[in-house]
Scaffold this motif. Structure first.
Motif, PDB file in Angstrom:
ATOM      1  N   ALA A   4     -24.378  -2.168   6.927  1.00 55.88           N
ATOM      2  CA  ALA A   4     -25.793  -1.746   6.898  1.00 55.88           C
ATOM      3  C   ALA A   4     -26.007  -0.635   5.872  1.00 55.88           C
ATOM      4  CB  ALA A   4     -26.236  -1.306   8.282  1.00 55.88           C
ATOM      5  N   LEU A  32     -23.802   9.680  12.832  1.00 53.30           N
ATOM      6  CA  LEU A  32     -23.964   9.374  14.256  1.00 53.30           C
ATOM      7  C   LEU A  32     -22.701   8.803  14.879  1.00 53.30           C
ATOM      8  CD1 LEU A  32     -27.645   8.220  14.656  1.00 53.30           C
ATOM      9  CD2 LEU A  32     -26.644  10.491  14.566  1.00 53.30           C
ATOM     10  N   GLY A  33     -21.823   8.222  14.061  1.00 56.95           N
ATOM     11  CA  GLY A  33     -20.520   7.818  14.604  1.00 56.95           C
ATOM     12  C   GLY A  33     -19.835   9.052  15.172  1.00 56.95           C
ATOM     13  N   TYR A  42     -23.629  -2.977  17.783  1.00 52.81           N
ATOM     14  CA  TYR A  42     -22.948  -2.336  16.645  1.00 52.81           C
ATOM     15  C   TYR A  42     -21.464  -2.124  16.966  1.00 52.81           C
ATOM     16  CZ  TYR A  42     -21.764   1.482  13.438  1.00 52.81           C
ATOM     17  OH  TYR A  42     -21.146   2.279  12.505  1.00 52.81           O
ATOM     18  N   PHE A  98     -19.384   1.036  18.230  1.00 47.96           N
ATOM     19  CA  PHE A  98     -19.504   1.617  19.576  1.00 47.96           C
ATOM     20  C   PHE A  98     -18.180   1.424  20.330  1.00 47.96           C
ATOM     21  CE2 PHE A  98     -24.404   1.451  20.584  1.00 47.96           C
ATOM     22  CZ  PHE A  98     -24.646   2.296  19.520  1.00 47.96           C
ATOM     23  N   CYS A 150     -28.523   1.282  22.119  1.00 45.69           N
ATOM     24  CA  CYS A 150     -28.930   1.175  20.727  1.00 45.69           C
ATOM     25  C   CYS A 150     -30.411   0.786  20.671  1.00 45.69           C
ATOM     26  CB  CYS A 150     -28.066   0.107  20.061  1.00 45.69           C
ATOM     27  SG  CYS A 150     -28.187   0.076  18.287  1.00 45.69           S
ATOM     28  N   ASN A 183     -29.148  -3.093  17.298  1.00 44.26           N
ATOM     29  CA  ASN A 183     -28.393  -3.675  16.185  1.00 44.26           C
ATOM     30  C   ASN A 183     -27.193  -4.375  16.777  1.00 44.26           C
ATOM     31  OD1 ASN A 183     -26.814  -4.217  13.920  1.00 44.26           O
ATOM     32  ND2 ASN A 183     -26.090  -2.111  13.710  1.00 44.26           N
ATOM     33  N   ASP A 185     -28.963   5.840  20.684  1.00 43.66           N
ATOM     34  CA  ASP A 185     -28.760   5.825  19.238  1.00 43.66           C
ATOM     35  C   ASP A 185     -29.984   5.186  18.584  1.00 43.66           C
ATOM     36  OD1 ASP A 185     -28.108   5.025  16.643  1.00 43.66           O
ATOM     37  OD2 ASP A 185     -26.017   4.604  17.133  1.00 43.66           O
ATOM     38  N   ILE A 242     -30.782   5.238  15.259  1.00 47.18           N
ATOM     39  CA  ILE A 242     -30.584   5.309  13.801  1.00 47.18           C
ATOM     40  C   ILE A 242     -31.482   4.340  13.025  1.00 47.18           C
ATOM     41  CG2 ILE A 242     -28.688   3.639  13.540  1.00 47.18           C
ATOM     42  CD1 ILE A 242     -27.283   5.780  11.733  1.00 47.18           C
ATOM     43  N   HIS A 243     -31.881   3.225  13.673  1.00 50.40           N
ATOM     44  CA  HIS A 243     -32.715   2.234  12.969  1.00 50.40           C
ATOM     45  C   HIS A 243     -34.216   2.413  13.241  1.00 50.40           C
ATOM     46  CE1 HIS A 243     -29.272  -0.088  11.474  1.00 50.40           C
ATOM     47  NE2 HIS A 243     -28.703   0.134  12.641  1.00 50.40           N
ATOM     48  N   THR A 274     -30.134   8.444   7.384  1.00 51.01           N
ATOM     49  CA  THR A 274     -29.210   7.698   6.527  1.00 51.01           C
ATOM     50  C   THR A 274     -29.521   6.202   6.434  1.00 51.01           C
ATOM     51  OG1 THR A 274     -27.614   7.514   8.321  1.00 51.01           O
ATOM     52  CG2 THR A 274     -27.325   9.356   6.788  1.00 51.01           C
ATOM     53  N   LYS A 275     -29.961   5.583   7.534  1.00 49.88           N
ATOM     54  CA  LYS A 275     -30.317   4.144   7.432  1.00 49.88           C
ATOM     55  C   LYS A 275     -31.635   3.959   6.693  1.00 49.88           C
ATOM     56  CE  LYS A 275     -26.785   2.800   9.162  1.00 49.88           C
ATOM     57  NZ  LYS A 275     -25.720   2.261   8.401  1.00 49.88           N
ATOM     58  N   GLU A 315     -23.288  11.012   5.292  1.00 50.13           N
ATOM     59  CA  GLU A 315     -22.731  11.257   6.640  1.00 50.13           C
ATOM     60  C   GLU A 315     -23.389  12.448   7.331  1.00 50.13           C
ATOM     61  OE1 GLU A 315     -21.144   9.562   8.645  1.00 50.13           O
ATOM     62  OE2 GLU A 315     -20.293   7.963   7.423  1.00 50.13           O
TER      63      GLU A 315
HETATM   64  C1  PLP Z   1     -26.561   1.588  15.623  1.00 51.98           C
HETATM   65  C2  PLP Z   1     -25.764   2.360  14.620  1.00 51.98           C
HETATM   66  N1  PLP Z   1     -25.311   3.584  14.936  1.00 51.98           N
HETATM   67  C3  PLP Z   1     -24.579   4.323  14.076  1.00 51.98           C
HETATM   68  C4  PLP Z   1     -24.265   3.826  12.825  1.00 51.98           C
HETATM   69  C5  PLP Z   1     -23.412   4.646  11.918  1.00 51.98           C
HETATM   70  O1  PLP Z   1     -23.987   5.864  11.718  1.00 51.98           O
HETATM   71  P1  PLP Z   1     -23.331   6.942  10.747  1.00 51.98           P
HETATM   72  O2  PLP Z   1     -23.195   6.320   9.397  1.00 51.98           O
HETATM   73  O3  PLP Z   1     -24.316   8.058  10.778  1.00 51.98           O
HETATM   74  O4  PLP Z   1     -22.016   7.314  11.347  1.00 51.98           O
HETATM   75  C6  PLP Z   1     -24.723   2.552  12.448  1.00 51.98           C
HETATM   76  C7  PLP Z   1     -24.388   1.995  11.141  1.00 51.98           C
HETATM   77  O5  PLP Z   1     -24.670   0.880  10.814  1.00 51.98           O
HETATM   78  C8  PLP Z   1     -25.497   1.810  13.366  1.00 51.98           C
HETATM   79  O6  PLP Z   1     -25.967   0.601  13.065  1.00 51.98           O
END
Ligand code: PLP
Length: 388
Positions: A39, A98-99, A123, A126, A170, A174, A202, A204-205, A236-237, A245
């Motif tokens: 992504a 977010l990882g 995703y 996870f 999520c 995703n 999460d 992020i999207h 970031t997305k 990061e």
């Molecule tokens: C749902 C989700 N969370 C976290 C991430 C990764 O986040 P980061 O790059 O901030 O670690 C992604 C990356 O595709 C994602 O799709």
């Protein structure tokens, strides 16, 4: 100013995982193949972000970062304006993506051996992060209703062992791009209350939703969840800054926040200067760029979905957000092994293997169409030639 998303940009040999690792991971050469997996988009970031990096380069000193007040103000006003969520600066902390935030949260709110609920397929990292932290993955398989994902809390409730401490959710989802409705979020919160789970959400999207859809950020939709929720957001997305990061966790509850902070301290807890500055510029000046991006992506989505419909046995899940098409190939009659052999060797498209997203993903492939429209058309032609 009209942004030119059709501008060709060579990413090969630019330390891009998407282009420079595809041959190793999928056996697809970047010379004649298409990178349509992780992504990450093939577009330049907003001009304001690039200008901010240029200014940093001209200053030339890249020392430890201090004073996150500018970033926090930008985050607060973005959340208010885009998501109708009023947050306080003291609620948030910045992590190296977010990882990392998920890993820190797992350590903050559970012990080794505890179980963490995820809704699969989801995703892939996870499960990877949960296992790497010596916690157990508890998959709750999503159901499909009217072509889109739904969760089944009744079944999940019956299958609990009592060792579950966290639900990692999520939103939007995703893969599949599902935007969860307010009543679904309410049900989820009720479930977490009944089983005393911390809810890691999460998002992020969240800023990549299509014009007819509106993301429901958890704590604006269900404020009563504030005592058990950790919401994770990032630039970031949506702004294509993944290499920066950087992300934020927003935790209104002081006790949960304190626990997070202790686990964060254990990792060193220092902000990433470049990520911080990029994220601040994106929130402050990136709105128009994002608007144009989503419009561009919507056209790609339409083109891609039409193309997929023309291939017998392919079905694309209707996306409400994200640029990650989720395609079921079950009706082609091909086994996953044969399908992926054809995809990688004949069509020469590097795309994410559905089974890596967990149960329910086995007969799917995830294809990233955040690239020039000409590449989307090329991909459709390759898929038609290979699978029709
Ligand atoms: C749902 C989700 N969370 C976290 C991430 C990764 O986040 P980061 O790059 O901030 O670690 C992604 C990356 O595709 C994602 O799709």
């Amino acid at each position: 100013m009209l942004i030119d998303f059709d501008q060709p940009i060579n990413r090969i040999n630019s330390n891009s995982i998407k282009w420079d690792a595809m041959e190793k991971l999928y056996g697809v050469s970047p010379k004649d193949g298409l990178a349509m997996w992780v992504a990450d988009m093939d577009f330049k970031a907003p001009e304001a972000v690039n200008l901010c990096i240029k200014n940093m380069s001209e200053h030339g000193i890249h020392g430890y970062f201090g004073d996150d007040s500018g970033y926090k103000t930008a985050l607060r006003s973005w959340m208010s304006k885009k998501h109708n969520w009023e947050i306080e600066d003291s609620w948030s902390a910045e992590t190296h993506g977010l990882g990392a935030a998920i890993g820190i949260s797992l350590r903050a709110y559970s012990e080794p051996g505890d179980e963490v609920i995820i809704f699969s397929p989801v995703y892939h990292s996870f499960a990877r992060i949960i296992k790497a932290n010596n916690r157990k993955v508890k998959e709750a398989k999503l159901q499909i209703e009217n072509g889109i994902y739904k969760f089944d809390l009744d079944n999940l409730g019956k299958s609990l062992s009592g060792n579950e401490k966290i639900m990692l959710f999520c939103s939007p989802h995703n893969p599949g791009g599902r935007i969860w409705k307010k009543n679904e979020l309410e049900d989820l919160v009720t479930f977490c209350e009944a089983h005393n789970l911390v809810l890691l959400c999460d998002e992020i999207h969240a800023d990549l939703t299509y014009p007819n859809f509106k993301h429901n950020t958890l704590l604006a939709a269900v404020p009563s969840a504030k005592n058990r929720a950790v919401v994770m957001v990032s630039t970031t997305k949506p702004f294509n800054l993944s290499g920066g990061e950087m992300g934020s966790v927003i935790i209104p509850d002081p006790d949960l926040r304190n626990k997070f902070d202790l686990a964060h301290e254990a990792t060193g807890k220092m902000p990433n200067r470049i990520g911080m500055k990029m994220a601040e510029a994106a929130y402050l000046y990136g709105e128009e760029w994002l608007f144009q991006l989503v419009n561009y992506l919507e056209k790609n989505k339409f083109c891609f979905e039409q193309g997929i419909k023309s291939i017998k046995g392919f079905e694309s899940m209707p996306l409400q957000s994200t640029y990650l098409a989720w395609i079921n190939f079950e009706k082609t009659g091909l086994s996953p092994t044969e399908f992926y052999r054809l995809l990688f060797k004949e069509a020469k498209i590097a795309a994410n293997i559905g089974s890596s997203f967990g149960s329910g993903g086995e007969m799917y492939v995830r294809i990233n169409f955040a690239c020039r429209k000409a590449i989307v058309e090329d991909a459709i032609e390759r898929l038609q030639n290979t699978f029709s």
